[in-house]
Design a protein around this motif. Structure first.
Motif, short mmCIF file in Angstrom:
data_model
loop_
_atom_site.label_atom_id
_atom_site.label_comp_id
_atom_site.label_asym_id
_atom_site.label_seq_id
_atom_site.Cartn_x
_atom_site.Cartn_y
_atom_site.Cartn_z
N GLY A 3 -11.47 -27.68 69.83
CA GLY A 3 -12.29 -28.64 70.56
C GLY A 3 -11.43 -29.66 71.27
N GLU A 4 -11.90 -30.14 72.43
CA GLU A 4 -11.17 -31.13 73.20
C GLU A 4 -12.11 -32.27 73.61
OE1 GLU A 4 -9.33 -29.33 76.56
OE2 GLU A 4 -8.11 -27.94 75.35
N TYR A 5 -11.57 -33.48 73.65
CA TYR A 5 -12.34 -34.64 74.09
C TYR A 5 -11.44 -35.59 74.86
CZ TYR A 5 -15.00 -39.01 73.97
OH TYR A 5 -15.65 -40.16 74.32
N LYS A 6 -11.82 -35.86 76.12
CA LYS A 6 -11.11 -36.82 76.95
C LYS A 6 -11.79 -38.18 76.80
CE LYS A 6 -8.48 -38.41 80.36
NZ LYS A 6 -9.02 -39.78 80.45
N VAL A 7 -11.09 -39.13 76.20
CA VAL A 7 -11.64 -40.46 75.96
C VAL A 7 -11.85 -41.15 77.31
CG1 VAL A 7 -11.24 -42.69 74.85
CG2 VAL A 7 -10.41 -40.58 73.76
N PRO A 8 -13.05 -41.70 77.60
CA PRO A 8 -13.24 -42.42 78.86
C PRO A 8 -12.21 -43.53 79.02
CG PRO A 8 -15.34 -42.06 77.75
CD PRO A 8 -14.27 -41.64 76.79
N GLY A 9 -11.42 -43.46 80.09
CA GLY A 9 -10.39 -44.45 80.32
C GLY A 9 -9.19 -44.31 79.40
N GLY A 10 -9.16 -43.22 78.61
CA GLY A 10 -8.08 -43.04 77.65
C GLY A 10 -7.43 -41.67 77.75
N LYS A 11 -7.09 -41.09 76.61
CA LYS A 11 -6.28 -39.88 76.56
C LYS A 11 -7.07 -38.69 76.02
CE LYS A 11 -2.53 -41.80 78.15
NZ LYS A 11 -1.95 -41.38 79.44
N SER A 30 -3.74 -32.77 68.22
CA SER A 30 -2.73 -32.90 69.28
C SER A 30 -3.36 -33.60 70.47
CB SER A 30 -2.20 -31.52 69.69
OG SER A 30 -3.25 -30.69 70.17
N GLY A 31 -2.55 -33.87 71.49
CA GLY A 31 -3.05 -34.52 72.69
C GLY A 31 -1.98 -35.34 73.38
N ASP A 32 -2.37 -36.02 74.46
CA ASP A 32 -1.40 -36.82 75.23
C ASP A 32 -1.52 -38.30 74.88
OD1 ASP A 32 -3.81 -37.35 76.45
OD2 ASP A 32 -3.15 -36.92 78.49
N VAL A 84 -15.12 -36.87 67.45
CA VAL A 84 -15.79 -36.16 68.54
C VAL A 84 -15.09 -34.83 68.81
CG1 VAL A 84 -16.38 -36.21 70.99
CG2 VAL A 84 -16.69 -38.26 69.59
N ALA A 85 -13.75 -34.83 68.86
CA ALA A 85 -13.01 -33.60 69.11
C ALA A 85 -13.27 -32.57 68.01
CB ALA A 85 -11.52 -33.90 69.22
N ILE A 86 -13.33 -33.03 66.77
CA ILE A 86 -13.62 -32.12 65.65
C ILE A 86 -15.04 -31.57 65.78
CG2 ILE A 86 -13.98 -32.00 63.15
CD1 ILE A 86 -11.67 -34.03 62.87
N ARG A 87 -15.99 -32.43 66.12
CA ARG A 87 -17.37 -31.98 66.29
C ARG A 87 -17.47 -30.95 67.41
NH1 ARG A 87 -21.91 -33.14 63.29
NH2 ARG A 87 -23.11 -33.56 65.18
N ALA A 89 -15.06 -28.88 68.27
CA ALA A 89 -14.46 -27.66 67.74
C ALA A 89 -15.47 -26.88 66.90
CB ALA A 89 -13.22 -27.99 66.92
N LEU A 90 -16.31 -27.60 66.18
CA LEU A 90 -17.29 -26.96 65.30
C LEU A 90 -18.56 -26.54 66.04
CD1 LEU A 90 -16.94 -29.41 62.28
CD2 LEU A 90 -16.00 -27.11 62.48
N GLY A 91 -18.64 -26.86 67.33
CA GLY A 91 -19.81 -26.47 68.10
C GLY A 91 -20.98 -27.43 68.00
N HIS A 92 -20.81 -28.56 67.30
CA HIS A 92 -21.89 -29.55 67.20
C HIS A 92 -21.96 -30.40 68.46
CE1 HIS A 92 -22.26 -28.35 63.11
NE2 HIS A 92 -21.15 -28.94 62.70
N ALA A 93 -20.83 -30.65 69.07
CA ALA A 93 -20.76 -31.43 70.30
C ALA A 93 -20.30 -30.53 71.43
CB ALA A 93 -19.80 -32.61 70.12
N THR A 94 -20.75 -30.82 72.63
CA THR A 94 -20.40 -30.00 73.78
C THR A 94 -19.73 -30.85 74.85
OG1 THR A 94 -22.62 -30.36 74.73
CG2 THR A 94 -22.30 -28.37 73.40
N SER A 95 -19.09 -30.18 75.79
CA SER A 95 -18.48 -30.85 76.93
C SER A 95 -19.22 -30.47 78.20
CB SER A 95 -17.00 -30.47 77.05
OG SER A 95 -16.88 -29.13 77.50
N TRP A 96 -18.91 -31.15 79.30
CA TRP A 96 -19.54 -30.84 80.58
C TRP A 96 -19.41 -29.36 80.92
CZ3 TRP A 96 -22.33 -34.38 83.33
CH2 TRP A 96 -22.14 -35.73 83.05
N HIS A 97 -18.26 -28.79 80.62
CA HIS A 97 -17.98 -27.42 81.05
C HIS A 97 -18.58 -26.37 80.12
CE1 HIS A 97 -15.53 -28.95 84.27
NE2 HIS A 97 -14.90 -29.73 83.42
N ASP A 98 -19.27 -26.82 79.08
CA ASP A 98 -20.03 -25.88 78.25
C ASP A 98 -21.41 -25.60 78.83
OD1 ASP A 98 -18.07 -25.62 76.22
OD2 ASP A 98 -18.71 -27.50 75.30
#
Length: 349
Positions: A3-11, A30-32, A84-87, A89-98
């Motif tokens: 799972g991936e999560y881009k923090v608004p205004g962050g990394k 991991s991440g930037d 959020v990133a863990i959620r 990964a588990l499919g509980h949370a989604t991203s725009w591209h899902d």
């Protein structure tokens, strides 16, 4: 699971997880982002191992916060963003591209119908009968749309509204009054599943769901940014504001209205705008128009809407859509049974 999560205004925060017996068994992060000291990375992952796979991002973030010494510096992310990133990964949370989004171009309707369609489409997205949907409003008759918790008496001069032909409708979301004449503002509704904002508080979700329109505004030459709680502001002042309504574990309605070219004299005659809100509306003196989108872009309203649609279609997977007969019928019934009734309109007198 990844799972991936881009923090608004962050990394960017990336989580890779494994589950055993309904609990987090292994977590790799991991991440930037920036993190000091290095050893804190192991403390973060150890804090969530053993947590229930159904744990919320808030609960996971609390476990991380409790495990970290006071001298740990998390830069560009925070404990809840890891959750959020863990959620995700588990499919509980989604991203725009899902998601693939339905896009409905402007259709001229009674503005009260647009208020009703917000409720109809939000319930459809919640129960999975319609995909996430972006739709732009268009209308030919004037209306004041007040927030769910506003007082009619405090917000609207009903005598002036009647004289100038303005109806009054209460919407389902909070926030302030919308002064709507044909062509004077740009309004759209974005309805998404709650999974897209999983782990975000209300303020964070406003910024998250407004992010695409900042790019669209840049396309038309407006340098804009989000100002908490719900404003969109350019270098030359406020452009517009957002409002939300949620169905728990279902859908989020997020709609935005931006001023295109509003008659300020007429607006201040119909709306009871006190001195506290005069500057917030972009009004400096009598006779001035509120026209940030027209004056800053030099574009027609239709051209701006088209640019917004093009930006959204380029950024995300979309399908062109339209209102079904069933949706229009359901909205018409809601206007008759709810939105046009005094019981609803004056539920806050």
């Amino acid at each position: 699971m990844h799972g991936e999560y881009k923090v608004p205004g962050g990394k960017l925060v990336v989580a890779d997880v494994e589950i055993e017996d309904g609990r987090l068994a292994q977590v790799s992060l991991s991440g930037d982002f920036f993190l000091e000291p290095d050893e804190a990375l192991e403390l973060i992952t150890a804090a969530v191992v053993g947590a229930p796979a159904a744990a919320s991002a808030t609960n996971l973030g609390a476990k991380i916060s409790a495990a970290l010494p006071a001298d740990v510096a998390m830069i560009g992310f925070d404990p809840e963003s890891v959750g959020v990133a863990i959620r995700r990964a588990l499919g509980h949370a989604t991203s725009w591209h899902d998601h693939t989004f339905d896009v409905i171009e402007p259709v001229v309707l009674d503005p009260a119908m647009h208020v009703a369609l917000d409720e109809v489409i939000m319930r459809e997205v919640a129960d999975g009968t319609r995909p996430p949907t972006l739709r732009f409003w268009d209308w030919a008759t004037p209306l004041v749309v007040i927030g769910s918790f506003q007082s009619v008496r405090n917000e609207v001069d009903e005598e002036a509204a009647e004289r100038l032909g303005f109806g009054i409708v209460r919407r389902i979301s909070g926030g302030g009054a919308m002064f709507m004449e044909s062509g004077n503002c740009i309004t759209y509704s974005l309805v998404v599943p709650t999974s897209l904002v999983d782990g975000l508080n209300f303020e964070q979700s406003y910024e998250f769901l407004d992010r695409w329109v900042m790019g669209a505004l840049a396309d038309v030459g407006v340098n804009a940014h989000y100002v908490p709680i719900n404003d969109i502001v350019s270098d030359r002042g406020k452009i517009g504001g957002a409002a939300q309504k949620r169905i728990v574990a279902g859908a989020v309605l997020h709609h935005v209205t931006m001023s295109y070219d509003i008659d300020a004299d007429k607006m201040t005659e119909v709306l009871r705008i006190g001195r506290e809100k005069i500057s917030d509306k972009g009004i400096t003196s009598s006779g001035k128009r509120v026209d940030p989108m027209r004056s800053q872009t030099g574009m027609t309203r239709d051209a701006i809407i088209e640019a917004f649609l093009q930006h959204f279609r380029t950024r995300y997977e979309t399908n062109d859509s339209e209102y079904s007969e069933a949706e229009l019928a359901a909205a018409t019934k809601l206007v008759e049974d709810k939105f046009s009734t005094p019981e609803w309109t004056y539920r806050v007198p």
